[in-house]
Design a protein around this motif. Structure first.
Motif, short mmCIF file in Angstrom:
data_model
loop_
_atom_site.label_atom_id
_atom_site.label_comp_id
_atom_site.label_asym_id
_atom_site.label_seq_id
_atom_site.Cartn_x
_atom_site.Cartn_y
_atom_site.Cartn_z
N GLU A 112 42.97 37.53 47.01
CA GLU A 112 44.16 37.79 46.02
C GLU A 112 43.75 37.85 44.98
O GLU A 112 44.27 38.83 43.99
CB GLU A 112 44.94 36.46 46.09
N LYS A 113 42.66 37.24 44.21
CA LYS A 113 42.19 37.54 42.86
C LYS A 113 41.41 38.77 42.66
O LYS A 113 41.51 39.43 41.95
CB LYS A 113 41.13 36.20 42.80
N LEU A 114 40.55 39.13 43.82
CA LEU A 114 40.05 40.43 43.92
C LEU A 114 41.00 41.41 43.61
O LEU A 114 40.93 42.46 42.86
CB LEU A 114 39.06 40.75 45.05
N LYS A 115 41.93 41.49 44.39
CA LYS A 115 43.04 42.56 44.31
C LYS A 115 43.69 42.51 43.12
O LYS A 115 44.13 43.49 42.69
CB LYS A 115 44.04 42.07 45.29
N SER A 116 44.08 41.44 42.37
CA SER A 116 44.61 41.33 40.98
C SER A 116 43.77 42.14 39.91
O SER A 116 43.89 42.65 39.10
CB SER A 116 45.03 39.91 40.77
N TYR A 117 42.26 41.53 40.13
CA TYR A 117 41.28 42.25 39.35
C TYR A 117 41.27 43.78 39.51
O TYR A 117 41.11 44.36 38.44
CB TYR A 117 40.00 41.83 39.46
N TYR A 118 41.09 44.14 40.51
CA TYR A 118 41.24 45.55 40.96
C TYR A 118 42.65 46.16 40.44
O TYR A 118 42.29 47.25 39.80
CB TYR A 118 41.10 45.77 42.53
N GLU A 119 43.67 45.75 40.50
CA GLU A 119 44.81 46.55 40.09
C GLU A 119 44.95 46.24 38.44
O GLU A 119 45.32 47.36 37.94
CB GLU A 119 46.08 45.80 40.52
N LYS A 120 44.50 45.21 37.75
CA LYS A 120 44.35 45.28 36.43
C LYS A 120 43.29 46.27 35.96
O LYS A 120 43.50 46.47 34.77
CB LYS A 120 44.08 43.60 36.10
N SER A 121 42.47 46.37 36.50
CA SER A 121 41.13 47.25 36.02
C SER A 121 41.37 48.78 35.75
O SER A 121 40.84 49.24 34.97
CB SER A 121 39.86 47.10 36.80
N ASN A 122 42.22 49.37 36.86
CA ASN A 122 42.40 50.69 36.65
C ASN A 122 41.09 51.15 36.94
O ASN A 122 40.91 52.60 36.77
CB ASN A 122 43.02 51.30 35.45
N LEU A 123 40.15 50.79 37.57
CA LEU A 123 39.03 51.42 38.20
C LEU A 123 38.97 51.87 39.47
O LEU A 123 39.82 51.10 40.39
CB LEU A 123 37.84 50.38 37.72
N PRO A 124 38.24 52.66 40.11
CA PRO A 124 38.26 52.87 41.44
C PRO A 124 37.65 51.59 42.26
O PRO A 124 36.69 50.88 41.50
CB PRO A 124 37.34 53.94 41.51
N GLU A 184 40.93 47.24 53.11
CA GLU A 184 39.72 46.81 53.83
C GLU A 184 38.58 46.53 53.06
O GLU A 184 38.14 45.44 53.25
CB GLU A 184 39.42 47.69 54.95
N ILE A 185 38.17 47.31 51.95
CA ILE A 185 37.21 46.79 51.08
C ILE A 185 37.32 45.65 50.52
O ILE A 185 36.57 44.84 50.31
CB ILE A 185 37.16 48.18 50.01
N LEU A 186 38.51 45.33 49.87
CA LEU A 186 38.90 44.08 49.16
C LEU A 186 38.73 42.98 50.47
O LEU A 186 38.12 42.03 49.76
CB LEU A 186 40.38 43.97 48.48
N HIS A 187 39.16 43.16 51.48
CA HIS A 187 38.98 41.74 52.29
C HIS A 187 37.32 41.62 52.54
O HIS A 187 37.07 40.50 52.60
CB HIS A 187 39.67 42.09 53.52
N LEU A 188 36.80 42.82 52.74
CA LEU A 188 35.34 42.53 53.13
C LEU A 188 34.50 42.13 51.73
O LEU A 188 33.83 41.20 52.05
CB LEU A 188 34.69 44.01 53.36
#
Length: 118
Positions: free
Chosen positions: A39-51, A79-83
């Motif tokens: 959940e944290k990684l997903k939020s960081y990913y979404e907030k970052s606007n990075l690939p 899948e990558i976020l889960h990994l």
């Protein structure tokens, strides 16, 4: 601010030293002992606007052992976020989490801009 790092990583040490020199208050999170949750990684990913690939530690031993170079290109972001959430050593570090942005790795100029924007 939150600095997610691996204490033995030389780049992470440089990031910490930079923040300390500028007297920036931050919390620390050991990426190996306490990796970010999915959940944290997903939020960081979404907030970052990075690939999503920017979050992957492609120079790590585990990345090579798991032969992820061949697997990642066919995986979906979820899948990558889960990994990544299964082992902090798969995540590129350090991660600097501020109210306004996510910075992956350490580049002094990016950190200076982050401090100015906080």
């Amino acid at each position: 601010m939150l600095l997610i790092h691996y204490p033995k990583c030389s780049t992470c040490k440089k990031a910490k030293q930079f923040l300390d020199e500028y007297n920036i208050k931050y919390e620390e999170q050991d990426i190996k002992l306490n990796p970010p949750t999915y959940e944290k990684l997903k939020s960081y990913y979404e907030k970052s606007n990075l690939p999503i690939k920017k979050f992957i530690n492609t120079s790590g031993l585990l990345y090579k052992e798991l032969q992820l170079k061949n697997k990642i290109p066919t995986m979906k972001d979820e899948e990558i976020l889960h990994l990544l959430s299964t082992n902090g050593m798969l995540i590129k570090r350090p991660l600097l989490i501020t109210d306004n942005q996510i910075i992956i790795g350490f580049k002094e100029e990016e950190y200076k801009k982050a401090i100015e924007n906080e």
